[in-house]
Design an enzyme around this catalytic site. Structure first.
Site, PDB file in Angstrom:
ATOM      1  N   HIS A  75       0.759  -1.199   0.004  1.00  9.89           N
ATOM      2  CA  HIS A  75      -0.228   0.307   0.052  1.00  9.89           C
ATOM      3  C   HIS A  75       1.305   1.377   0.475  1.00  9.89           C
ATOM      4  CE1 HIS A  75      -3.991  -1.895   0.039  1.00  9.89           C
ATOM      5  NE2 HIS A  75      -3.976  -1.998   1.160  1.00  9.89           N
ATOM      6  N   ASP A 133      -1.820   2.941  -3.590  1.00 19.68           N
ATOM      7  CA  ASP A 133      -3.182   3.140  -2.406  1.00 19.68           C
ATOM      8  C   ASP A 133      -3.124   3.617  -0.641  1.00 19.68           C
ATOM      9  OD1 ASP A 133      -5.046   3.795  -4.649  1.00 19.68           O
ATOM     10  OD2 ASP A 133      -5.864   1.611  -4.542  1.00 19.68           O
TER      11      ASP A 133
END
Length: 407
Positions: free
Chosen positions: A80, A110
């Site tokens: 992430h 993200d």
């Protein structure tokens, strides 16, 4: 600081990797995000991502990773965009090498501020050691997630007028990421986990001038587990896998979660994918003569809502223990998520797994803390108002928001 140029002969070396790593790290710590496009110019980016995409698109949906007895295998879960924690993981576990295979289980982008740096560094390693670095796809390597959780906005901030081009190239690369891997003939790895068997298409039967539909093989409405052979046949090269239909296996393998109760049924919290119980884990292991399933997909924010499941404070959980083996969830982003609306953090550790000969199905767990303090960064998504844990995403709206980028 000089710009990174693509090697003239197209051959990535360890020295070039060191330069790329140092540059990405220094930009993240010392310069505005927009300076990335100056130090990694679009031509160098294009050469890197095109070369990696060609490698990835040639690989099958489910990799068969054979492992020599002299090799170890490092399994990594969600990252992430936590680039500095990836660098810390490499310091702890070692970098990929002829005797050390790495398999990454998706969700490279993200939520964190450095998804692009994370993804590009892993692509560079894939080019350098294509048979020692394997990158699987996560549910965030899709258009609707990257439009919701910040990667699209991150790319625009870092590449400005070239942002649409860079984002489109990344989306194309996502399409090529394999969906799963079988490691040393005994370990199955996929981001979400297990998937359904698709009923054979209905066929029409003519009888006395009348046409009626005849369903084949499976009882209508009863979900059954899919097989590795079915997984090999699906079309993975789509940005937003469907929630139903002939290609729903892709959604299942990216979005599904384990559950403590038996059965295979729709996943109501996410609105996509499945929930499966220990009976399904046993069936899948037994059917394919495997001993271990390793999946990722659930961080501490997801598990805190599932009171019937173990939390993610240590970066891994053992969710099912059955006769044939185990099911493990692996999460490699410590102190996650990077941006939170509340001051009360989960303070989770990240984890990785090492598999060694002679029994590659006996996982050795390693946990690590985040590389703190993190460089200052601005969130690229509205983390205050965006729904947590990928639940109930308005996928249609997110997908529609980016359709003009495909023109």
């Amino acid at each position: 600081m000089e710009e990174v140029r693509w090697p003239g002969d197209g051959l990535v070396t360890e020295e070039w990797l060191d330069v790329l790593t140092t540059t990405l790290d220094r930009v993240s710590r010392e310069l505005p995000a927009s300076q990335l496009s100056r130090l990694l110019p679009v031509p160098a980016f294009d050469s890197l991502i095109v070369c990696a995409s060609k490698l990835l698109h040639r690989e099958p949906n489910c990799l068969q990773v054979s492992v020599e007895s002299s090799c170890s295998v490092v399994l990594v879960g969600d990252l992430h965009g936590q680039f500095h924690d990836l660098l810390r993981l490499f310091q702890l576990a070692g970098t990929p090498s002829p005797s050390r295979i790495f398999i990454f289980n998706g969700d490279y982008v993200d939520r964190g501020a450095w998804g692009l740096e994370t993804f590009l560094l892993l692509l560079a390693w894939k080019i350098f050691l294509p048979h020692r670095v394997f990158l699987l796809r996560g549910n965030h390597e899709t258009r609707y997630c990257t439009a919701t959780y910040g990667f699209e906005q991150e790319v625009m901030a870092k590449y400005g007028e070239h942002g649409k081009h860079v984002y489109r190239k990344c989306l194309g690369c996502f399409e090529g990421l394999p969906l799963a891997a079988v490691i040393a003939e005994c370990v199955f790895m996929a981001h979400g986990g297990l998937f359904r068997h698709l009923e054979a298409p209905e066929k029409k039967e003519r009888r006395k001038g009348r046409v009626r539909k005849v369903a084949e093989k499976t009882e209508h409405g009863v979900l059954q587990l899919g097989t590795l052979n079915e997984l090999l046949m699906v079309r993975r090269g789509i940005l937003d896998p469907p929630e139903k239909g002939n290609n729903v296996i892709v959604s299942d393998i990216l979005w599904s979660d384990p559950a403590p109760k038996s059965g295979l049924y729709p996943n109501p919290a996410r609105g996509i994918g499945l929930l499966w119980g220990p009976d399904c884990t046993e069936e899948f292991l037994q059917k394919h003569k495997l001993k271990l399933i390793v999946r990722s997909h659930e961080g501490p924010d997801a598990r805190v809502k599932r009171r019937d499941m173990v939390d993610m404070k240590t970066g891994y959980t053992i969710d099912h223990v059955v006769h044939s083996g185990k099911l493990i969830t692996l999460f490699s982003a410590p102190d996650y998520p990077q941006f939170q609306a509340s001051d009360c953090r989960y303070n989770n550790k990240g984890a990785y797994i090492i598999l060694k000969a002679p029994d590659f199905s006996s996982p050795i767990f390693y946990t690590f803390m985040a590389a703190l303090p993190r460089p200052k960064a601005t969130a690229y998504y509205d983390f205050v108002n965006v729904v947590d844990s990928d639940e109930e995403i308005d996928m249609g709206a997110s997908s529609d928001a980016s359709t003009d980028w495909d023109r």
